[in-house]
Write a protein that holds these residues in place. Structure first.
Motif, mmCIF file in Angstrom:
data_model
loop_
_atom_site.group_PDB
_atom_site.id
_atom_site.type_symbol
_atom_site.label_atom_id
_atom_site.label_comp_id
_atom_site.label_asym_id
_atom_site.label_seq_id
_atom_site.Cartn_x
_atom_site.Cartn_y
_atom_site.Cartn_z
ATOM 1 N N HIS A 199 80.627 70.919 57.804
ATOM 2 C CA HIS A 199 80.168 70.425 56.502
ATOM 3 C C HIS A 199 80.072 68.907 56.621
ATOM 4 O O HIS A 199 81.071 68.229 56.889
ATOM 5 N N ALA A 200 78.858 68.364 56.454
ATOM 6 C CA ALA A 200 78.617 66.939 56.681
ATOM 7 C C ALA A 200 78.454 66.183 55.370
ATOM 8 O O ALA A 200 77.843 66.681 54.418
ATOM 9 N N THR A 201 79.003 64.973 55.329
ATOM 10 C CA THR A 201 78.806 64.061 54.214
ATOM 11 C C THR A 201 78.130 62.803 54.749
ATOM 12 O O THR A 201 78.695 62.106 55.604
ATOM 13 N N LEU A 202 76.915 62.549 54.273
ATOM 14 C CA LEU A 202 76.178 61.361 54.700
ATOM 15 C C LEU A 202 76.440 60.216 53.725
ATOM 16 O O LEU A 202 76.432 60.405 52.510
ATOM 17 N N THR A 203 76.652 59.029 54.287
ATOM 18 C CA THR A 203 76.939 57.850 53.465
ATOM 19 C C THR A 203 75.728 56.932 53.325
ATOM 20 O O THR A 203 75.845 55.848 52.730
ATOM 21 N N ASP A 204 74.572 57.343 53.832
ATOM 22 C CA ASP A 204 73.360 56.527 53.709
ATOM 23 C C ASP A 204 72.995 56.349 52.236
ATOM 24 O O ASP A 204 73.122 57.278 51.423
ATOM 25 N N GLU A 205 72.493 55.172 51.886
ATOM 26 C CA GLU A 205 72.113 54.908 50.494
ATOM 27 C C GLU A 205 70.813 55.606 50.112
ATOM 28 O O GLU A 205 70.548 55.830 48.936
ATOM 29 N N HIS A 206 70.002 55.966 51.108
ATOM 30 C CA HIS A 206 68.753 56.675 50.834
ATOM 31 C C HIS A 206 68.791 58.028 51.536
ATOM 32 O O HIS A 206 69.307 58.157 52.655
ATOM 33 N N ASP A 207 68.250 59.036 50.878
ATOM 34 C CA ASP A 207 68.235 60.378 51.456
ATOM 35 C C ASP A 207 67.452 60.380 52.765
ATOM 36 O O ASP A 207 66.409 59.738 52.884
ATOM 37 N N ILE A 208 67.983 61.115 53.727
ATOM 38 C CA ILE A 208 67.320 61.278 55.022
ATOM 39 C C ILE A 208 66.391 62.486 54.935
ATOM 40 O O ILE A 208 66.818 63.580 54.552
ATOM 41 N N LEU A 209 65.139 62.303 55.267
ATOM 42 C CA LEU A 209 64.165 63.379 55.196
ATOM 43 C C LEU A 209 64.573 64.524 56.124
ATOM 44 O O LEU A 209 64.804 64.328 57.312
ATOM 45 N N ASP A 210 64.688 65.729 55.542
ATOM 46 C CA ASP A 210 65.005 66.942 56.306
ATOM 47 C C ASP A 210 66.290 66.770 57.123
ATOM 48 O O ASP A 210 66.364 67.159 58.291
ATOM 49 N N ALA A 211 67.299 66.186 56.474
ATOM 50 C CA ALA A 211 68.534 65.843 57.181
ATOM 51 C C ALA A 211 69.231 67.067 57.771
ATOM 52 O O ALA A 211 69.723 67.032 58.906
ATOM 53 N N MET A 212 69.282 68.175 57.014
ATOM 54 C CA MET A 212 69.984 69.360 57.502
ATOM 55 C C MET A 212 69.371 69.867 58.813
ATOM 56 O O MET A 212 70.085 70.132 59.784
#
Length: 378
Positions: free
Chosen positions: A292-305
């Protein structure tokens, strides 16, 4: 006598879209190895054998294989049905299996007879109580007023007529007041399924199923063993283990836990997309684990999963923790929902729709309706 205490196998369960059957087969094989190595004489499975009341063919086959291999070790086996099980399906063939010392709890009809085993200190009485609801118990004892889960369990135990001079073990699948739940367990309305610990007073040892975290409640002889695998993200910090109960003379109990080593662990990772995809952050880890990943980037990453799954193929969840989600209190929202009771969820919905909270009379009315629905669930 040395007993292995297991429960909540939830055979056939899925973790998000991933089938856990392979992981379950792996951990049951490990349990068999421990049981053989520790020279265990009896195995208790305290309910929720399956994840669904109508289990898949693969789940049934896995349990059949486990029972067969257990029986090959020459141990006595005790299985009760849980709230996820169909009691009729779990009890199937019980009279044929009794001579093989495979004891399956029958469908509850009001009469719980003990199975009696002997060791160097004499007789031990094993009482097997499947998951019971007030409606079920009222049907068995129509002349008694039974309104609550506590009243139902106490009535069943009172009818057992337990001899306090003997060593008595209860195998049950209920929620005992004061125990700690996990997110993957059923949440009742307002704690309606609570059973007070005093109901178990006649027993020297109570081997419980239903809750996924290993713990004792009220006194150290009333124990949940927990699940053999992690079944929700809320369980990432659990140490799953096989519980061994060493039963001595009356009043004597020693508890030992042997940690399980899963095929794939369930764990959390956190950081920016660049950090989590950097080779140095994952090269010394098992990337086949359930993540289970938690991303701390301020902008959503396209197709991150999809991108993260090129490194972590068994990702089960993704969320963001940044200024936006913190401001909107979105982090952990799904987990918060899982922890709320149905009554609290309805109250939130009512407030959102009407811009007002439920008043006490409305809340009491809804609680009464929900309790009737909860009690009547199959």
């Amino acid at each position: 006598m040395k007993l292995a205490h297991m429960s909540d196998l939830h055979l056939g369960k899925r973790l998000h879209e991933f089938s856990l059957l392979e992981d379950q087969e792996y951990i049951l094989t490990q349990a068999l190895e421990i049981i053989k190595e520790k020279e265990v004489e009896g195995v208790i499975i305290a309910g929720d054998v399956y994840d669904k009341s109508i289990p898949s063919a693969d789940a049934v086959q896995l349990f059949d294989d486990f029972l067969t291999r257990l029986a090959g070790l020459g141990v006595s086996i005790f299985v009760v049905s849980g709230n996820h099980d169909s009691p009729e399906r779990v009890a199937y063939g019980s009279r044929l299996l009794d001579p093989l010392r495979i004891y399956l709890s029958p469908v509850f009809r009001g009469d719980v007879k003990p199975v009696v085993l002997e060791d160097d200190h004499g007789e031990i009485y094993f009482y097997m109580m499947p998951f019971v609801k007030p409606a079920t118990v009222r049907k068995a004892y129509p002349d008694e007023e039974i309104q609550t889960y506590h009243g139902a369990v106490k009535a069943v135990i009172d009818h057992m007529e337990v001899d306090p001079a003997k060593r008595n073990i209860l195998i049950a699948h209920q929620f005992v007041t004061g125990a700690t739940r996990s997110d993957s367990e059923d949440v009742s309305v307002g704690g309606v399924d609570n059973v007070d610990v005093e109901a178990f007073a006649p027993f020297d040892v109570v081997a419980l199923g239903h809750l996924h975290s290993p713990q004792w409640v009220g006194r150290e002889t009333i124990r949940y063993c927990g699940t053999p695998l992690k079944y929700s993200v809320s369980e990432v910090d659990h140490i799953k283990s096989l519980t061994l109960l060493h039963i001595g003379p009356k009043g004597s109990l020693d508890v030992e836990t042997v940690p399980f080593r899963p095929m794939r662990d369930l764990r959390k990772i956190k950081g920016s997309y660049m950090e989590l995809t950097a080779k140095e952050s994952y090269q010394d880890t098992d990337t086949e684990d359930y993540i289970h990943a938690t991303l701390t980037d301020e902008h959503d990453i396209l197709d991150a999963m999809a991108k993260l799954r090129t490194i972590y193929p068994n990702m089960v969840g993704l969320e963001y923790d940044n200024a936006r989600t913190q401001n909107h209190q979105q982090v952990g929202a799904a987990t918060d929902l899982e922890k709320k009771s149905p009554l609290d969820l309805f109250g939130d919905f009512y407030e959102m729709q009407n811009n007002a909270k439920l008043d006490p009379s409305q809340r009491a009315f809804m609680e009464e309706i929900m309790e009737e629905i909860w009690e009547g669930r199959s």
